[in-house]
Enzyme design. Structure first.
Site, mmCIF file in Angstrom:
data_model
loop_
_atom_site.group_PDB
_atom_site.id
_atom_site.type_symbol
_atom_site.label_atom_id
_atom_site.label_comp_id
_atom_site.label_asym_id
_atom_site.label_seq_id
_atom_site.Cartn_x
_atom_site.Cartn_y
_atom_site.Cartn_z
ATOM 1 N N TYR A 276 -13.574 -12.518 1.954
ATOM 2 C CA TYR A 276 -13.110 -11.459 1.042
ATOM 3 C C TYR A 276 -11.601 -11.274 1.175
ATOM 4 O O TYR A 276 -10.879 -11.203 0.181
ATOM 5 C CB TYR A 276 -13.854 -10.165 1.358
ATOM 6 N N LYS B 211 -8.471 -11.564 -1.585
ATOM 7 C CA LYS B 211 -7.564 -10.458 -1.881
ATOM 8 C C LYS B 211 -6.119 -10.782 -1.475
ATOM 9 O O LYS B 211 -5.178 -10.317 -2.115
ATOM 10 C CB LYS B 211 -8.064 -9.174 -1.213
ATOM 11 N N SER C 111 -6.576 -5.236 -5.431
ATOM 12 C CA SER C 111 -6.757 -5.884 -4.135
ATOM 13 C C SER C 111 -7.571 -4.930 -3.280
ATOM 14 O O SER C 111 -8.576 -4.355 -3.730
ATOM 15 C CB SER C 111 -5.409 -6.228 -3.507
HETATM 16 N N1 LIG Z 1 -15.467 -0.039 -3.050
HETATM 17 C C1 LIG Z 1 -14.561 -0.315 -2.134
HETATM 18 O O1 LIG Z 1 -14.697 0.090 -0.972
HETATM 19 C C2 LIG Z 1 -13.354 -1.106 -2.472
HETATM 20 C C3 LIG Z 1 -13.315 -1.941 -3.576
HETATM 21 N N2 LIG Z 1 -12.210 -2.688 -3.852
HETATM 22 C C4 LIG Z 1 -12.157 -3.574 -5.015
HETATM 23 O O2 LIG Z 1 -12.256 -2.781 -6.195
HETATM 24 C C5 LIG Z 1 -12.903 -3.507 -7.235
HETATM 25 C C6 LIG Z 1 -14.077 -2.713 -7.761
HETATM 26 O O3 LIG Z 1 -14.949 -2.411 -6.703
HETATM 27 P P1 LIG Z 1 -16.193 -1.433 -6.871
HETATM 28 O O4 LIG Z 1 -15.901 -0.433 -7.910
HETATM 29 O O5 LIG Z 1 -16.582 -0.989 -5.520
HETATM 30 O O6 LIG Z 1 -17.284 -2.460 -7.387
HETATM 31 P P2 LIG Z 1 -18.687 -2.248 -8.107
HETATM 32 O O7 LIG Z 1 -19.598 -3.237 -7.518
HETATM 33 O O8 LIG Z 1 -19.078 -0.795 -8.073
HETATM 34 O O9 LIG Z 1 -18.351 -2.640 -9.613
HETATM 35 C C7 LIG Z 1 -17.959 -3.940 -9.900
HETATM 36 C C8 LIG Z 1 -17.650 -4.106 -11.372
HETATM 37 O O10 LIG Z 1 -17.313 -5.478 -11.610
HETATM 38 C C9 LIG Z 1 -18.218 -6.046 -12.563
HETATM 39 N N3 LIG Z 1 -18.465 -7.448 -12.234
HETATM 40 C C10 LIG Z 1 -18.969 -7.950 -11.070
HETATM 41 N N4 LIG Z 1 -19.100 -9.287 -11.144
HETATM 42 C C11 LIG Z 1 -18.666 -9.650 -12.382
HETATM 43 C C12 LIG Z 1 -18.583 -10.895 -13.068
HETATM 44 N N5 LIG Z 1 -18.972 -12.046 -12.499
HETATM 45 N N6 LIG Z 1 -18.090 -10.901 -14.327
HETATM 46 C C13 LIG Z 1 -17.703 -9.746 -14.927
HETATM 47 N N7 LIG Z 1 -17.776 -8.550 -14.324
HETATM 48 C C14 LIG Z 1 -18.251 -8.491 -13.073
HETATM 49 C C15 LIG Z 1 -19.452 -5.172 -12.453
HETATM 50 O O11 LIG Z 1 -20.277 -5.191 -13.608
HETATM 51 P P3 LIG Z 1 -21.512 -6.244 -13.786
HETATM 52 O O12 LIG Z 1 -22.172 -6.354 -12.442
HETATM 53 O O13 LIG Z 1 -22.373 -5.676 -14.833
HETATM 54 O O14 LIG Z 1 -20.871 -7.513 -14.205
HETATM 55 C C16 LIG Z 1 -18.813 -3.800 -12.258
HETATM 56 O O15 LIG Z 1 -18.369 -3.284 -13.485
HETATM 57 C C17 LIG Z 1 -13.264 -4.857 -6.614
HETATM 58 O O16 LIG Z 1 -12.273 -5.789 -6.921
HETATM 59 C C18 LIG Z 1 -13.286 -4.569 -5.114
HETATM 60 O O17 LIG Z 1 -13.050 -5.716 -4.366
HETATM 61 C C19 LIG Z 1 -11.100 -2.602 -3.053
HETATM 62 C C20 LIG Z 1 -11.078 -1.788 -1.965
HETATM 63 C C21 LIG Z 1 -12.200 -0.984 -1.578
HETATM 64 C C1 LIG Z 2 -8.561 -5.688 14.192
HETATM 65 C C2 LIG Z 2 -7.558 -5.066 13.314
HETATM 66 C C3 LIG Z 2 -7.773 -3.611 13.129
HETATM 67 C C4 LIG Z 2 -6.919 -3.087 12.027
HETATM 68 C C5 LIG Z 2 -7.373 -1.742 11.598
HETATM 69 C C6 LIG Z 2 -6.902 -1.396 10.240
HETATM 70 C C7 LIG Z 2 -7.727 -0.290 9.692
HETATM 71 C C8 LIG Z 2 -7.628 -0.206 8.224
HETATM 72 C C9 LIG Z 2 -8.937 0.035 7.615
HETATM 73 C C10 LIG Z 2 -8.864 -0.293 6.187
HETATM 74 C C11 LIG Z 2 -10.172 -0.529 5.587
HETATM 75 C C12 LIG Z 2 -10.055 -1.338 4.337
HETATM 76 C C13 LIG Z 2 -11.373 -1.762 3.872
HETATM 77 C C14 LIG Z 2 -11.391 -2.257 2.476
HETATM 78 C C15 LIG Z 2 -12.806 -2.278 2.006
HETATM 79 C C16 LIG Z 2 -13.068 -3.079 0.808
HETATM 80 O O1 LIG Z 2 -12.227 -3.719 0.261
HETATM 81 C C17 LIG Z 2 -14.440 -3.082 0.262
HETATM 82 N N1 LIG Z 2 -14.464 -3.742 -1.000
HETATM 83 C C18 LIG Z 2 -15.349 -3.791 1.157
HETATM 84 O O2 LIG Z 2 -15.818 -3.073 2.211
#
Ligand SMILES: NC(=O)C1=CN([C@@H]2O[C@H](COP(=O)(O)OP(=O)(O)OC[C@H]3O[C@@H](n4cnc5c(N)ncnc54)[C@H](OP(=O)(O)O)[C@@H]3O)[C@@H](O)[C@H]2O)C=CC1
Ligand SMILES: CCCCCCCCCCCCCCCC(=O)[C@@H](N)CO
Length: 300
Positions: A158, A162, A144
């Protein structure tokens, strides 16, 4: 009840495992002696990921190219990979923009990939997971985000995907306990990956200001915490002290396998609700202040 889920010599299957957080999870699992399978679309990136894991660790790594939106392709990959002990549903896409300007097509992509894609993966993996030979404790871990615990400006679609993951995990846990399969959800804050780099380009200014209050984590840290959380059978896996606080504030009706954490949740519920309200207040203040100074600029 407390539970321990072994990783060593077990089959860990990671979607979105070719880069970012998924690859970091794969490397951590490999360092602990697991057999690794990675699923993503780009064969190129999968191959590079496999090489980087095999260079560092002596483990078996299989790669599968499939789009998680394509159920048949996902099922074929999982059948070929064989019974899974630890399924990490990590893939996901994120585009931050105000709801009003974000296209419905972009929103639908997020729902199709992140939410429906997770349904496809679990649906295809479940029969084989139930059939695993050792019948030891197994895990389904879902990625998530802290945006899956709180709605944040610019995250409407998004956050919906999640938050959806959490409903899925809570319901599924009740159905799968009898099979000794344990659900986990990971809630990372912003994590430095190439995906977030791209998302920043279109991110609303207000979203950037809100996110600035929370520093980013490294993918490697999130990878370590994920594997640690899976092994200890935690249902909610926060990634840092602030994440732990938000997890306590949003514990709701989620399961809790740690007696200590359950006690903290019960005793401090009121206090954490108070802090959550202060955070909401701070958020709305940021938004009001931004809108005010922006309007003033337009008049000038
Ligand atoms: N980075 C962040 O700030 C945060 C990320 N997350 C979550 O963590 C997870 C990973 O994020 P992150 O590492 O940043 O993402 P990236 O974009 O760096 O990597 C995403 C991965 O998912 C694969 N992918 C994307 N679309 C598909 C598809 N349709 N089918 C199969 N594979 C797919 C990509 O490979 P390919 O494109 O080759 O398919 C790649 O391996 C996500 O669920 C994201 O929402 C959560 C909190 C914070
Ligand atoms: C108005 C309300 C204010 C509340 C403040 C809470 C602060 C927490 C910050 C947490 C940041 C989490 C981002 C996740 C990013 C993410 O999932 C990526 N994949 C995309 O950016």
């Amino acid at each position: 009840r407390p539970i321990n889920i072994p990783i060593k010599n077990r089959h860990v299957f990671i979607t979105g495992g070719s880069m970012g957080i998924g690859l970091a999870i794969a490397k951590q699992a490999a360092s602990e002696g697991a057999r690794i399978s990675l699923l993503a679309r780009s064969v190129d990136r999968l191959q590079k990921a496999k090489e980087s894991i095999c260079q560092a660790y002596e483990v078996e790594v299989s790669i599968f190219s499939a789009d998680v939106r394509d159920y048949d392709a996902v099922e074929r990959a999982i059948k070929e990979a064989g019974p899974i002990d630890v399924l990490v549903v990590n893939h996901g896409v994120y585009y931050m923009e105000e709801f009003e300007t974000q296209g419905l097509d972009v929103m639908k992509t997020m729902i199709d990939v992140t939410l429906m894609g997770s349904f496809n993966v679990i649906k295809a993996a479940l029969p084989l997971m139930k059939d695993r030979k050792d019948k030891g404790p197994a895990s389904i871990a879902l990625m998530s985000s802290m945006a899956g615990q709180a709605g944040i400006y610019g995250f409407a679609a998004y956050s919906a995907t999640k938050f959806g993951i959490r409903g899925l995990a809570e319901a599924l846990q009740q159905e799968l306990l009898v099979n000794n399969i344990h659900l986990s959800i990971i809630f990372p804050p912003v994590t430095e990956t190439s995906g977030i780099e791209q998302a920043r380009e279109r991110m609303p200014e207000i979203t950037k200001i809100i996110l600035e209050s929370s520093p980013g984590m490294k993918a490697e840290e999130v990878g370590k915490i994920t594997i640690q959380g899976i092994k200890s059978g935690s249902f909610s896996i926060p990634c840092r002290l602030d994440g732990r606080a938000v997890a306590i504030a949003t514990a709701g009706l989620s399961p809790q396998t740690s007696f200590l954490m359950a006690s903290i949740e019960v005793v401090f519920a009121g206090l954490f609700r108070f802090v959550a309200l202060l955070l909401q207040w701070r958020g709305f203040e940021i938004i009001e202040k931004y809108n005010y100074s922006h309007k003033k600029q337009q008049v000038e």
